[in-house]
Write a protein that holds these residues in place. Structure first.
Motif, PDB file in Angstrom:
ATOM      1  N   TYR A  84       0.816  -1.219   0.000  1.00 19.22           N
ATOM      2  CA  TYR A  84       0.000   0.000   0.000  1.00 19.22           C
ATOM      3  C   TYR A  84       0.848   1.267   0.000  1.00 19.22           C
ATOM      4  N   GLY A  85       0.163   2.396  -0.232  1.00 17.26           N
ATOM      5  CA  GLY A  85       0.724   3.676   0.136  1.00 17.26           C
ATOM      6  C   GLY A  85       0.555   3.831   1.637  1.00 17.26           C
ATOM      7  N   ILE A  86       1.611   4.236   2.333  1.00 18.62           N
ATOM      8  CA  ILE A  86       1.595   4.275   3.801  1.00 18.62           C
ATOM      9  C   ILE A  86       1.835   5.706   4.288  1.00 18.62           C
ATOM     10  N   VAL A  87       1.108   6.084   5.334  1.00 20.09           N
ATOM     11  CA  VAL A  87       1.152   7.427   5.911  1.00 20.09           C
ATOM     12  C   VAL A  87       2.179   7.507   7.038  1.00 20.09           C
ATOM     13  N   THR A  88       2.942   8.610   7.051  1.00 12.61           N
ATOM     14  CA  THR A  88       3.690   9.000   8.247  1.00 12.61           C
ATOM     15  C   THR A  88       2.781   9.947   9.024  1.00 12.61           C
ATOM     16  N   PRO A  89       2.282   9.522  10.206  1.00 13.17           N
ATOM     17  CA  PRO A  89       1.268  10.311  10.911  1.00 13.17           C
ATOM     18  C   PRO A  89       1.848  11.463  11.716  1.00 13.17           C
ATOM     19  N   VAL A 119       4.525   7.263   1.479  1.00 10.28           N
ATOM     20  CA  VAL A 119       5.462   6.440   0.725  1.00 10.28           C
ATOM     21  C   VAL A 119       4.674   5.319   0.065  1.00 10.28           C
ATOM     22  N   GLU A 120       4.942   5.100  -1.214  1.00 13.26           N
ATOM     23  CA  GLU A 120       4.223   4.078  -1.968  1.00 13.26           C
ATOM     24  C   GLU A 120       4.936   2.737  -1.843  1.00 13.26           C
ATOM     25  N   LYS A 121       4.221   1.743  -1.328  1.00 11.74           N
ATOM     26  CA  LYS A 121       4.707   0.370  -1.228  1.00 11.74           C
ATOM     27  C   LYS A 121       6.126   0.286  -0.657  1.00 11.74           C
ATOM     28  N   PRO A 122       6.299   0.683   0.597  1.00 13.56           N
ATOM     29  CA  PRO A 122       7.633   0.634   1.207  1.00 13.56           C
ATOM     30  C   PRO A 122       8.154  -0.797   1.314  1.00 13.56           C
ATOM     31  N   LYS A 123       9.450  -0.937   1.289  1.00 12.42           N
ATOM     32  CA  LYS A 123      10.056  -2.254   1.444  1.00 12.42           C
ATOM     33  C   LYS A 123       9.712  -2.819   2.820  1.00 12.42           C
ATOM     34  N   PRO A 124       9.569  -4.134   2.918  1.00  9.37           N
ATOM     35  CA  PRO A 124       9.240  -4.743   4.213  1.00  9.37           C
ATOM     36  C   PRO A 124      10.171  -4.265   5.323  1.00  9.37           C
ATOM     37  N   GLY A 125       9.551  -3.890   6.447  1.00  7.16           N
ATOM     38  CA  GLY A 125      10.321  -3.449   7.592  1.00  7.16           C
ATOM     39  C   GLY A 125      10.667  -1.979   7.605  1.00  7.16           C
ATOM     40  N   THR A 126      10.268  -1.235   6.574  1.00  7.43           N
ATOM     41  CA  THR A 126      10.620   0.189   6.504  1.00  7.43           C
ATOM     42  C   THR A 126       9.418   1.114   6.609  1.00  7.43           C
ATOM     43  N   ALA A 127       8.210   0.586   6.750  1.00 10.59           N
ATOM     44  CA  ALA A 127       7.004   1.420   6.749  1.00 10.59           C
ATOM     45  C   ALA A 127       6.971   2.342   7.963  1.00 10.59           C
ATOM     46  N   SER A 131       4.361   3.603   9.397  1.00 12.13           N
ATOM     47  CA  SER A 131       3.190   3.307  10.224  1.00 12.13           C
ATOM     48  C   SER A 131       2.461   2.132   9.581  1.00 12.13           C
ATOM     49  N   ARG A 132       1.314   1.815  10.139  1.00 10.68           N
ATOM     50  CA  ARG A 132       0.469   0.777   9.538  1.00 10.68           C
ATOM     51  C   ARG A 132      -0.785   1.386   8.919  1.00 10.68           C
ATOM     52  N   LEU A 133      -0.811   2.725   8.767  1.00  9.34           N
ATOM     53  CA  LEU A 133      -1.942   3.405   8.159  1.00  9.34           C
ATOM     54  C   LEU A 133      -1.816   3.355   6.642  1.00  9.34           C
ATOM     55  N   ALA A 134      -2.668   2.560   6.018  1.00  6.52           N
ATOM     56  CA  ALA A 134      -2.598   2.337   4.576  1.00  6.52           C
ATOM     57  C   ALA A 134      -3.699   3.098   3.849  1.00  6.52           C
ATOM     58  N   VAL A 135      -3.361   3.672   2.712  1.00  7.66           N
ATOM     59  CA  VAL A 135      -4.331   4.383   1.869  1.00  7.66           C
ATOM     60  C   VAL A 135      -5.216   3.350   1.175  1.00  7.66           C
ATOM     61  N   ILE A 136      -6.544   3.546   1.237  1.00  6.69           N
ATOM     62  CA  ILE A 136      -7.454   2.490   0.775  1.00  6.69           C
ATOM     63  C   ILE A 136      -8.441   2.935  -0.302  1.00  6.69           C
ATOM     64  N   GLY A 137      -8.012   3.765  -1.211  1.00  4.61           N
ATOM     65  CA  GLY A 137      -8.798   3.923  -2.428  1.00  4.61           C
ATOM     66  C   GLY A 137      -9.892   4.963  -2.441  1.00  4.61           C
ATOM     67  N   ARG A 138      -9.866   5.914  -1.508  1.00  3.84           N
ATOM     68  CA  ARG A 138     -10.778   7.056  -1.554  1.00  3.84           C
ATOM     69  C   ARG A 138      -9.958   8.313  -1.279  1.00  3.84           C
ATOM     70  N   TYR A 139     -10.166   9.338  -2.095  1.00  6.61           N
ATOM     71  CA  TYR A 139      -9.372  10.556  -2.007  1.00  6.61           C
ATOM     72  C   TYR A 139     -10.257  11.770  -2.281  1.00  6.61           C
ATOM     73  N   ILE A 140      -9.998  12.859  -1.575  1.00  7.53           N
ATOM     74  CA  ILE A 140     -10.494  14.179  -1.958  1.00  7.53           C
ATOM     75  C   ILE A 140      -9.252  15.041  -2.147  1.00  7.53           C
ATOM     76  N   LEU A 141      -9.062  15.543  -3.355  1.00  7.16           N
ATOM     77  CA  LEU A 141      -7.805  16.192  -3.713  1.00  7.16           C
ATOM     78  C   LEU A 141      -8.040  17.583  -4.301  1.00  7.16           C
ATOM     79  N   GLN A 142      -7.046  18.424  -4.128  1.00  7.85           N
ATOM     80  CA  GLN A 142      -7.062  19.746  -4.727  1.00  7.85           C
ATOM     81  C   GLN A 142      -6.538  19.668  -6.172  1.00  7.85           C
ATOM     82  N   PRO A 143      -6.983  20.568  -7.036  1.00  4.04           N
ATOM     83  CA  PRO A 143      -6.629  20.462  -8.459  1.00  4.04           C
ATOM     84  C   PRO A 143      -5.143  20.645  -8.741  1.00  4.04           C
TER      85      PRO A 143
END
Length: 293
Positions: free
Chosen positions: A174-179, A193-201, A203-215
């Motif tokens: 997953y994409g993972i958040v630094t909180p 960070v997108e798909k971090p190598k094992p052991g380097t994430a 946090s465990r907060l993963a992006v799950i396919g819903r976004y509200i973004l600025q243009p």
């Protein structure tokens, strides 16, 4: 920064669905049903519940069935009407959208999620917009995921993503958040960070396919920078907005099914079937006979 209502949603649905071959040889993966409704319809209904008025389908060749599903099926409707099948007629009418609600653009090459979003740039314009990945079935009928995000967005503005805690050994998927600071279910995003190598994430907060973004993210995607997997990653472009614009994550409180995975798709069918009063008892009885219910 503006916190005006988000009215446009982008649905990146150009993928080939190779994980579900041979079923997806002629049927888009987004049209695979969960019980009796296509995955894409669940996502569209979620968007409607959040006040979305304009659905932008980013498609590819051979995906016309997805637009047809939300159109008028005149012959079928007439046949059902003639046979007095009012319940079935109501089901197909429920899938219809108002004229002009769907716009379709083509992603001519599979260059990544970021590229798919960029393909919708002329429709997005200069307004904040949502992105929904239909593979991710976020099940929360009483409080749909995007509607919950829209409420949070009205408070914090900027960019907002949906997250969920995943097991440590799954973070590389997953994409993972630094909180940063946490306010209830809302977490400040310090980095992505997108798909971090094992052991380097971070946090465990993963992006799950819903976004509200600025243009402004569109201009960053236009640079065409390749990231993980040699693709134009939406996560990488979003990461560049952190510190420039407000950026938060909202923890999803419902149930998530990864329907881009065979096991996740089967699990979603069973879970949603069990909630249905018309078929739930039969499914539960079948499970019980195998000591699974």
């Amino acid at each position: 920064m503006s916190r005006s209502p988000v009215r446009t949603a982008v649905f990146p649905i150009a993928g080939q669905g190779t994980r579900f071959l041979p079923a997806t040889k002629a049927i888009p993966k987004e049209m695979l049903p969960v019980v009796d409704k296509p995955l894409l319809q669940y996502a569209v209904e979620e968007a409607l519940a959040a006040g979305i008025e304009r659905m932008v389908f980013v498609t590819a060749r051979g995906k016309g069935a997805m637009e047809d599903h939300f159109d008028i099926a005149a012959e079928l409707a007439a046949s059902l009407q003639a046979k007095g099948k009012t319940a079935e007629l109501a089901l197909i009418n429920d899938a219809r959208l108002l004229p002009g609600s769907i716009l379709s653009v083509r992603q001519q090459e599979p260059l990544g999620l970021g590229h798919a979003v960029w393909c919708a740039r002329h429709v997005i314009g200069n307004d904040a917009f949502a992105v929904l990945l239909p593979d991710e079935l976020l099940w929360s009928p009483a409080n749909p995921a995007l509607a919950e995000m829209h409420t949070a967005y009205s408070r914090v503005g900027g960019n907002l993503i949906s997250v969920l805690e995943v097991p440590e050994d799954h973070t590389h998927r997953y994409g993972i958040v630094t909180p940063g600071q946490v306010d209830g279910l809302i977490t400040e995003v310090k980095s992505l960070v997108e798909k971090p190598k094992p052991g380097t994430a971070p946090s465990r907060l993963a992006v799950i396919g819903r976004y509200i973004l600025q243009p402004e993210v569109i201009a960053l995607l236009a640079e065409g920078t390749r990231g993980a997997g040699g693709e134009i990653q939406l996560t990488d472009a979003m990461a560049q907005l952190i510190g420039v614009q407000p950026f938060h994550a909202l923890t999803f409180t419902g149930e998530r099914f990864d329907c881009g995975d065979k096991a996740g798709h089967i699990t979603a069918n069973i879970a949603l079937a069990l909630e249905r009063p018309d078929i739930g008892p039969s499914v539960r009885e079948w499970l019980a006979t195998r000591n699974l219910g």
